[in-house]
Write an enzyme that holds these catalytic residues in place. Structure first.
Site, PDB file in Angstrom:
ATOM      1  N   HIS A 236       0.824  -1.230   0.000  1.00  0.00           N
ATOM      2  CA  HIS A 236       0.000   0.000   0.000  1.00  0.00           C
ATOM      3  C   HIS A 236       0.845   1.262   0.000  1.00  0.00           C
ATOM      4  O   HIS A 236       0.344   2.355  -0.259  1.00  0.00           O
ATOM      5  CB  HIS A 236      -0.948  -0.020   1.204  1.00  0.00           C
ATOM      6  CG  HIS A 236      -0.296   0.331   2.495  1.00  0.00           C
ATOM      7  ND1 HIS A 236       0.245  -0.622   3.342  1.00  0.00           N
ATOM      8  CD2 HIS A 236      -0.073   1.534   3.076  1.00  0.00           C
ATOM      9  CE1 HIS A 236       0.764  -0.022   4.403  1.00  0.00           C
ATOM     10  NE2 HIS A 236       0.594   1.296   4.259  1.00  0.00           N
TER      11      HIS A 236
ATOM     12  N   ASP B 273      -0.854  -7.384   1.531  1.00  0.00           N
ATOM     13  CA  ASP B 273      -0.136  -6.102   1.562  1.00  0.00           C
ATOM     14  C   ASP B 273       1.367  -6.345   1.615  1.00  0.00           C
ATOM     15  O   ASP B 273       2.022  -6.178   2.641  1.00  0.00           O
ATOM     16  CB  ASP B 273      -0.612  -5.292   2.783  1.00  0.00           C
ATOM     17  CG  ASP B 273      -0.012  -3.881   2.756  1.00  0.00           C
ATOM     18  OD1 ASP B 273      -0.047  -3.199   3.786  1.00  0.00           O
ATOM     19  OD2 ASP B 273       0.544  -3.516   1.685  1.00  0.00           O
TER      20      ASP B 273
ATOM     21  N   SER C 179       5.090   2.152   7.584  1.00  0.00           N
ATOM     22  CA  SER C 179       4.592   1.073   6.695  1.00  0.00           C
ATOM     23  C   SER C 179       5.703   0.564   5.798  1.00  0.00           C
ATOM     24  O   SER C 179       6.521   1.346   5.279  1.00  0.00           O
ATOM     25  CB  SER C 179       3.457   1.593   5.798  1.00  0.00           C
ATOM     26  OG  SER C 179       2.360   1.906   6.595  1.00  0.00           O
TER      27      SER C 179
END
Lengths: 252, 440
Positions: A39, A100, A201
């Site tokens: 993502h 992801d 992330s």
């Protein structure tokens, strides 16, 4: 990283700083692959993905080898040759972070040294790393107290049993149709203010495999509800080993 | 008289044969065969009136102006002179027959029908070379040296060093351009071992194929006019090879054998107007020209199957000991063969052997190599060891390990003869400065 510490040089030599759609993290595999979250390359809710992966590869910046963002920029980025997004990742499904995971292939292999070293992948048969309470470390250049960090921080977090995650999630999510799939696990605390946050992330959740004496990446910072307001959710790397090896191996 | 056409054979019959011949008949025949032949005649049938001394009827044969006899009578008759199976052979190429019968053939009032004769003649080659055949009036002189008979004729030839003159019989010394091309042979002064003629300018040329060396050996007697004080003022025997005079000889002591190292030798024999020396005789032989023994230029050169002697068209192969390579100048040779040439030299010079150099070993990405041996060089049998930049990389080698040796083929090889160098693979999960929390 919230409630964490500043990492020393060489503590997390696999840590990569990526700037594709804003700041993200990643981890070096081998000497030419960056393991990260899908993502950060194709964010959720971005609408029709009009930019192709080639272009994204063209625009992507990856930095390695330092704990200071400023220093990293001085050292220059490592151009990306190709991007591989896991086919299960669906950027249109805003509350489903299944799949992801992504791989960036660097155009040129990096030369390893005390500050640039790859992380290992977990041994396929070893699931103890995901058992309740198993301690792992996560490092990242993400938000700390509402500011993006200029330095690499890290925090030690315990993995949490799935049912705890699931019941906590059920109590938190209200009518948000967030998906907690088999390919994820959660870690962290309900009350202690230690967690990962935006900007982290793509960084990896690592544990020390005492048998081999090696650090292995068991998770990838993926999503959470707020930061340090409960558990964080990580992509379960163990479930994607074949996919990863299929791409990394094919290229050798 | 009926001349018989000059043929090589034929028959002659008495008049009316085989009916009885007529009385009072005189017939003659002139037989002529080609030059180089003689006539041989025999009677196949003979039946004439017998009489003492063949007074009445007879056949008379003549050749070479000689009478070969007068014949009459019947086989077995006591009177007369029956020729039987006698062969009449002329010395020249002609023969004359005459038949004579008188007025009657009766015996006490009875006429005897004598049938006469049937003669057969043929031309027989005359061996002009047989001295017994030399017809007196033969205008042709005898061959001075050699006579060669053939059917129908003969020819003369002369000894080496002589030339047949225009009379086709006599031989005059002609030794100005004697050519010898056989691998071995003899040559001598004219008339040897009789004294040689005066005023000679003989040139004997021996011409053999390239690559052969002519060896001259002198036979006894060796005798050329000489002088006590002055060297060969009268007659000289000069030996030259390729225009270079090897020696000039005279006197009574024959020279030693001469190895000319040449496939072309000229022998000049010059004599003055007098002298009684018996001359000389040479037996020449030839052997393949020799090349110098090949000598290696260094201790690493190997000459395969070294021979004690190398002759024309022989060759030798040079190679190097393991780990060395053949060099010609700066040129590497895959192999080397030298052939002994016609002039006794090798067609290419001896190479030398240089130690194989494998060149710098391939660099190992994220690693390095180090020389195990001293001095650290890249020559044959040098050994290097590859290492990776530990602890960040670890080495992955083939079954042959991380030690590489400079091989005879000029490549770095591991213990299994593989050239593929190791790889340095990243060491994962081993930070040199792992985060360790001390406080508890």
């Amino acid at each position: 990283i919230l409630g964490g510490k500043s990492a020393g040089r060489g503590n997390f030599p696999w840590q990569a700083l990526t700037t594709i759609h804003g700041r993200g993290g990643g981890a070096l595999l081998g000497d030419r692959w960056i393991l990260t979250a899908a993502h950060i390359i194709i964010p959720k809710g971005q609408g029709e993905n009009e930019v192709g992966l080639d272009q994204l590869a063209e625009d992507a910046n990856v930095f390695l080898g330092h704990t200071s963002v400023e220093e990293l920029h001085k050292m220059g980025n490592h151009p990306v040759r190709r991007i591989f997004i896991h086919p299960d990742y669906n950027p249109e499904d805003e509350y489903n972070f299944n799949g992801d995971i992504a791989l960036l292939e660097l155009k040129y292999p990096v030369t390893l040294g005390p500050t640039v070293l790859p992380i290992c992948l977990p041994d396929t048969s070893n699931t103890t790393f995901y058992e309740d309470g198993h301690i792992g470390y996560v490092s990242g250049f993400g938000v700390e107290k509402n500011f993006l960090s200029n330095d690499l921080k890290y925090v030690s977090l315990p993995a949490v049993a799935r049912e705890k995650c699931q019941s906590w999630l059920d109590s938190k999510r209200g009518d948000i149709p967030i998906v907690f799939s088999e390919n994820m696990f959660c870690a962290g605390f309900l009350t202690v203010k230690q967690d990962t946050c935006q900007g982290d992330s793509g960084s990896v959740f690592t544990v020390l495999d005492t048998q081999s004496g090696r650090w292995v990446a068991t998770g990838i910072v993926s999503w959470g509800i707020g930061c340090a307001e409960g558990y964080g959710f990580y992509t379960k790397v163990l479930n994607y080993l074949d996919w990863i090896k299929g791409i990394v191996r094919e290229d050798r | 008289s009926s001349p018989v056409p000059s043929r090589l054979f034929g028959e002659i019959r008495s008049p009316g044969y085989p009916k009885p011949y007529p009385n009072n008949n005189i017939s003659t025949w002139d037989i002529r065969v080609p030059k180089g032949y003689v006539v041989k005649l025999t009677f196949r049938y003979f039946d004439l009136e017998p009489s003492e001394s063949c007074f009445y009827d007879y056949v008379k044969i003549k050749a070479d102006k000689k009478n070969l006899g007068r014949y009459c009578g019947q086989l077995g008759s006591t009177t007369g002179n029956h020729p039987g199976r006698k062969e009449f052979v002329s010395k020249g190429n002609r023969m004359h027959l005459a038949f004579h019968s008188d007025f009657s053939n009766d015996d006490n009032g009875t006429v005897i029908p004598y049938r006469g004769f049937l003669a057969y003649y043929q031309a027989v080659d005359l061996d002009e070379c047989d001295p017994n055949n030399a017809a007196e009036e033969d205008e042709r002189p005898q061959c001075q040296h050699f006579c060669h008979n053939y059917v129908g004729g003969y020819f003369c030839s002369c000894r080496t060093g002589y030339q047949l003159q225009s009379d086709h019989h006599s031989c005059k010394v002609e030794c100005s351009s004697e050519l010898y091309t056989e691998a071995s042979g003899y040559l001598s002064s004219p008339e040897y071992p009789q004294p040689y003629p005066e005023d000679l300018q003989c040139n004997y040329s021996i011409r053999l194929p390239k690559g052969l060396s002519i060896v001259l050996s002198f036979l006894e007697p060796f005798e050329i006019d000489d002088h006590q004080q002055v060297y060969c003022p009268y007659d000289q025997l000069k030996i030259q090879a390729r225009g270079r005079t090897i020696g000039e000889f005279c006197g009574k002591k024959s020279p030693d054998s001469i190895e000319t190292n040449s496939n072309e030798v000229d022998i000049l024999f010059l004599t003055d107007e007098s002298g009684f020396s018996r001359g000389w005789k040479i037996h020449y032989t030839s052997e393949k020209i020799k090349c110098p023994q090949p000598v290696p230029r260094d201790q690493f050169t190997i000459i395969r199957d070294l021979q004690p002697v190398y002759e024309f068209q022989d060759y030798f192969i040079a190679s190097c000991k393991t780990g060395y390579k053949l060099m010609e100048g700066n040129q590497t040779l895959l192999s080397f063969t030298a052939v002994c040439q016609a002039d006794g030299t090798w067609h290419q010079s001896m190479p030398h052997c240089e130690i194989v150099n494998c060149g710098n070993p391939a660099d190992l990405t994220n690693g390095a190599f180090s020389y195990t041996n001293k001095p650290a060089d890249n020559t044959y049998q040098s050994v290097i060891t590859y290492r990776c930049n530990e602890p960040y990389y670890h080495i992955v080698t083939g079954a042959g390990g991380d030690r590489f040796t400079c091989s005879p083929e000029g490549t770095w090889m591991d213990g299994n003869g593989q050239v593929k160098i190791p790889a340095c693979l990243p060491v994962c999960g081993k930070p040199v400065n792992p985060v360790i929390s001390v406080q508890r």
